[in-house]
Design a protein around this motif. Structure first.
Motif, PDB file in Angstrom:
ATOM      1  N   MET A   1       0.847  -1.193   0.000  1.00 40.89           N
ATOM      2  CA  MET A   1       0.000   0.000   0.000  1.00 40.89           C
ATOM      3  C   MET A   1       0.878   1.236   0.000  1.00 40.89           C
ATOM      4  SD  MET A   1      -3.037   1.056   2.661  1.00 40.89           S
ATOM      5  CE  MET A   1      -1.952   1.392   4.037  1.00 40.89           C
ATOM      6  N   ASP A   2       0.496   2.215  -0.779  1.00 40.18           N
ATOM      7  CA  ASP A   2       1.229   3.465  -0.826  1.00 40.18           C
ATOM      8  C   ASP A   2       0.900   4.286   0.404  1.00 40.18           C
ATOM      9  OD1 ASP A   2       2.498   5.766  -1.420  1.00 40.18           O
ATOM     10  OD2 ASP A   2       1.197   6.362  -3.079  1.00 40.18           O
TER      11      ASP A   2
ATOM     12  N   GLU B   1       8.534  10.099  -4.174  1.00 42.56           N
ATOM     13  CA  GLU B   1       9.742  10.007  -4.975  1.00 42.56           C
ATOM     14  C   GLU B   1       9.490   9.192  -6.240  1.00 42.56           C
ATOM     15  OE1 GLU B   1      12.629  11.473  -4.679  1.00 42.56           O
ATOM     16  OE2 GLU B   1      11.947  12.575  -2.921  1.00 42.56           O
ATOM     17  N   ASN B   2       8.621   8.198  -6.152  1.00 44.35           N
ATOM     18  CA  ASN B   2       8.284   7.392  -7.316  1.00 44.35           C
ATOM     19  C   ASN B   2       6.776   7.402  -7.492  1.00 44.35           C
ATOM     20  OD1 ASN B   2       8.131   5.559  -9.416  1.00 44.35           O
ATOM     21  ND2 ASN B   2       8.552   3.783  -8.131  1.00 44.35           N
ATOM     22  N   ALA B   3       6.260   8.524  -7.970  1.00 43.79           N
ATOM     23  CA  ALA B   3       4.810   8.678  -8.104  1.00 43.79           C
ATOM     24  C   ALA B   3       4.247   7.693  -9.118  1.00 43.79           C
ATOM     25  CB  ALA B   3       4.481  10.112  -8.510  1.00 43.79           C
ATOM     26  N   LEU B   4       4.985   7.439 -10.195  1.00 45.68           N
ATOM     27  CA  LEU B   4       4.503   6.512 -11.221  1.00 45.68           C
ATOM     28  C   LEU B   4       4.360   5.112 -10.644  1.00 45.68           C
ATOM     29  CD1 LEU B   4       3.775   5.729 -14.106  1.00 45.68           C
ATOM     30  CD2 LEU B   4       6.231   5.534 -14.599  1.00 45.68           C
ATOM     31  N   GLY B   5       5.373   4.662  -9.914  1.00 48.88           N
ATOM     32  CA  GLY B   5       5.314   3.320  -9.340  1.00 48.88           C
ATOM     33  C   GLY B   5       4.171   3.165  -8.356  1.00 48.88           C
ATOM     34  N   GLY B   6       3.968   4.165  -7.520  1.00 51.26           N
ATOM     35  CA  GLY B   6       2.866   4.100  -6.561  1.00 51.26           C
ATOM     36  C   GLY B   6       1.524   4.020  -7.251  1.00 51.26           C
TER      37      GLY B   6
ATOM     38  N   ARG C   1       1.125   0.467  -8.913  1.00 48.22           N
ATOM     39  CA  ARG C   1       0.866  -0.584  -7.915  1.00 48.22           C
ATOM     40  C   ARG C   1      -0.559  -0.504  -7.378  1.00 48.22           C
ATOM     41  NH1 ARG C   1       6.132   0.827  -6.501  1.00 48.22           N
ATOM     42  NH2 ARG C   1       5.407   2.238  -4.860  1.00 48.22           N
ATOM     43  N   ALA C   2      -1.010   0.718  -7.107  1.00 46.27           N
ATOM     44  CA  ALA C   2      -2.357   0.875  -6.564  1.00 46.27           C
ATOM     45  C   ALA C   2      -3.406   0.438  -7.567  1.00 46.27           C
ATOM     46  CB  ALA C   2      -2.586   2.333  -6.163  1.00 46.27           C
ATOM     47  N   ARG C   3      -3.203   0.751  -8.828  1.00 44.12           N
ATOM     48  CA  ARG C   3      -4.219   0.423  -9.825  1.00 44.12           C
ATOM     49  C   ARG C   3      -4.243  -1.060 -10.169  1.00 44.12           C
ATOM     50  NH1 ARG C   3      -7.166   4.885 -11.124  1.00 44.12           N
ATOM     51  NH2 ARG C   3      -8.599   3.191 -11.540  1.00 44.12           N
ATOM     52  N   ARG C   4      -3.082  -1.703 -10.202  1.00 47.65           N
ATOM     53  CA  ARG C   4      -3.123  -3.150 -10.489  1.00 47.65           C
ATOM     54  C   ARG C   4      -3.681  -3.932  -9.307  1.00 47.65           C
ATOM     55  NH1 ARG C   4       1.302  -6.175  -8.467  1.00 47.65           N
ATOM     56  NH2 ARG C   4       3.136  -4.929  -7.918  1.00 47.65           N
TER      57      ARG C   4
ATOM     58  N   ARG D   1       2.749  -8.299 -11.243  1.00 48.59           N
ATOM     59  CA  ARG D   1       3.481  -7.467 -12.202  1.00 48.59           C
ATOM     60  C   ARG D   1       3.573  -8.153 -13.565  1.00 48.59           C
ATOM     61  NH1 ARG D   1       7.914  -6.360  -8.097  1.00 48.59           N
ATOM     62  NH2 ARG D   1       7.471  -4.308  -7.211  1.00 48.59           N
ATOM     63  N   GLU D   2       3.917  -9.441 -13.545  1.00 45.88           N
ATOM     64  CA  GLU D   2       4.099 -10.140 -14.822  1.00 45.88           C
ATOM     65  C   GLU D   2       2.796 -10.244 -15.602  1.00 45.88           C
ATOM     66  OE1 GLU D   2       4.146 -13.286 -11.453  1.00 45.88           O
ATOM     67  OE2 GLU D   2       4.941 -11.266 -11.855  1.00 45.88           O
TER      68      GLU D   2
END
Length: 291
Positions: free
Chosen positions: A1-2, A10-15, A18-21, A44-45
């Motif tokens: 969880m973000d 720092e990594n807005a794209l990654g957060g 992750r939240a959407r998947r 992820r895969e």
């Protein structure tokens, strides 16, 4: 969880990814399900397979190691995660690197006098002006009467999450809360270093578990139009439809106007609220002098 309490991680794209998947399941996308899952949502895969990219490349996206993703890749990931138009726009914003700016003082938002006068002329419909962080910058008399039961009446987020009156006032509190947070997330994506937004998100994260949970979902949605169900202590239930208008002369501000369906019980209740909140006109001195 973000759990980052700042709009600008720092990594807005990654957060965001992750939240959407985490909100999608294999059966939602046509993928086969197999075995027990340690985390909710897609792996992820699986997202990589749906997007047609390598698992390693997608992992680099989530970890913030891929700083300049191609547009075609973002489009494919957006399709894989089934993002709507608002979420796609947010994806592009957080995926585009910007120069980190030095900390700045919060900007002071003011409502132009002509806009304030316009809002005040509407006596039969609630209307107010929202700032970019959902601060209520100006309201007419009927909007003031509509929200009269709140202690926190300066900001829609504080009203929704920090005011005890909210759960009685919003007949669909969950829906109202989700909408407010999604709108704030959109604003944070547009200007992630805004001090006012950072302070507001930090305050709400500290004081409200409900806000923390919804903020972690990373839903993104702007205000457009919607029906809202209210319960007012003085006039009872109301169903009001609002329309949001952007204020072109003040970027980030929105004019919100509520209306009730003509001839409906809500229209009658709104009219009653208007009469109850009307400012009494001082009686004129009609006494006539005598010669």
């Amino acid at each position: 969880m973000d759990t980052d309490k700042r709009p600008a991680a720092e990594n807005a794209l990654g957060g965001f990814l992750r939240a959407r998947r985490a909100q999608l399941h294999p059966e939602d996308t046509g993928l086969p399900t197999s075995g027990r899952r340690r985390v909710p949502g897609l792996r992820r895969e699986e997202v990589a397979t749906l997007a047609g990219v390598s698992a390693d490349y997608y992992m680099r996206l989530e970890q913030g190691r891929e700083r300049h993703p191609f547009q075609q890749v973002l489009e494919a990931v957006a399709r894989a995660l089934r993002l709507d138009d608002e979420a796609v726009a947010h994806l592009y914003r957080v995926a585009t690197p910007t120069t980190r700016r030095t900390r700045r003082a919060p900007r002071v938002e003011r409502v132009a006098p002509h806009l304030r006068r316009l809002v005040d002329t509407w006596g039969d419909t609630p209307a107010f002006v929202l700032g970019h962080a959902l601060d209520i910058l100006a309201r007419n008399q009927l909007a003031g009467a509509l929200y009269a039961g709140f202690t926190h009446s300066d900001n829609l987020l504080r009203m929704t999450f920090l005011d005890l009156a909210a759960h009685d006032f919003y007949r669909e509190w969950d829906r109202a809360a989700e909408s407010c947070v999604a709108t704030l997330r959109r604003a944070a994506g547009i200007d992630p270093e805004d001090p006012l937004l950072i302070e507001l998100v930090g305050e709400l994260s500290m004081k409200s578990a409900d806000f923390r949970s919804l903020w972690a979902r990373q839903d993104v949605r702007g205000k457009t139009r919607e029906a809202k169900l209210f319960h007012h202590a003085e006039v009872g239930d109301l169903e009001l439809h609002y329309e949001a208008f952007t204020v072109n002369s003040a970027p980030g501000q929105q004019l919100i106007v509520y209306q009730a369906e003509a001839g409906s019980p809500s229209a009658d209740a709104l009219a009653l609220l208007g009469s109850l909140s009307a400012i009494p006109v001082p009686a004129q001195d009609t006494a006539m002098g005598t010669d």
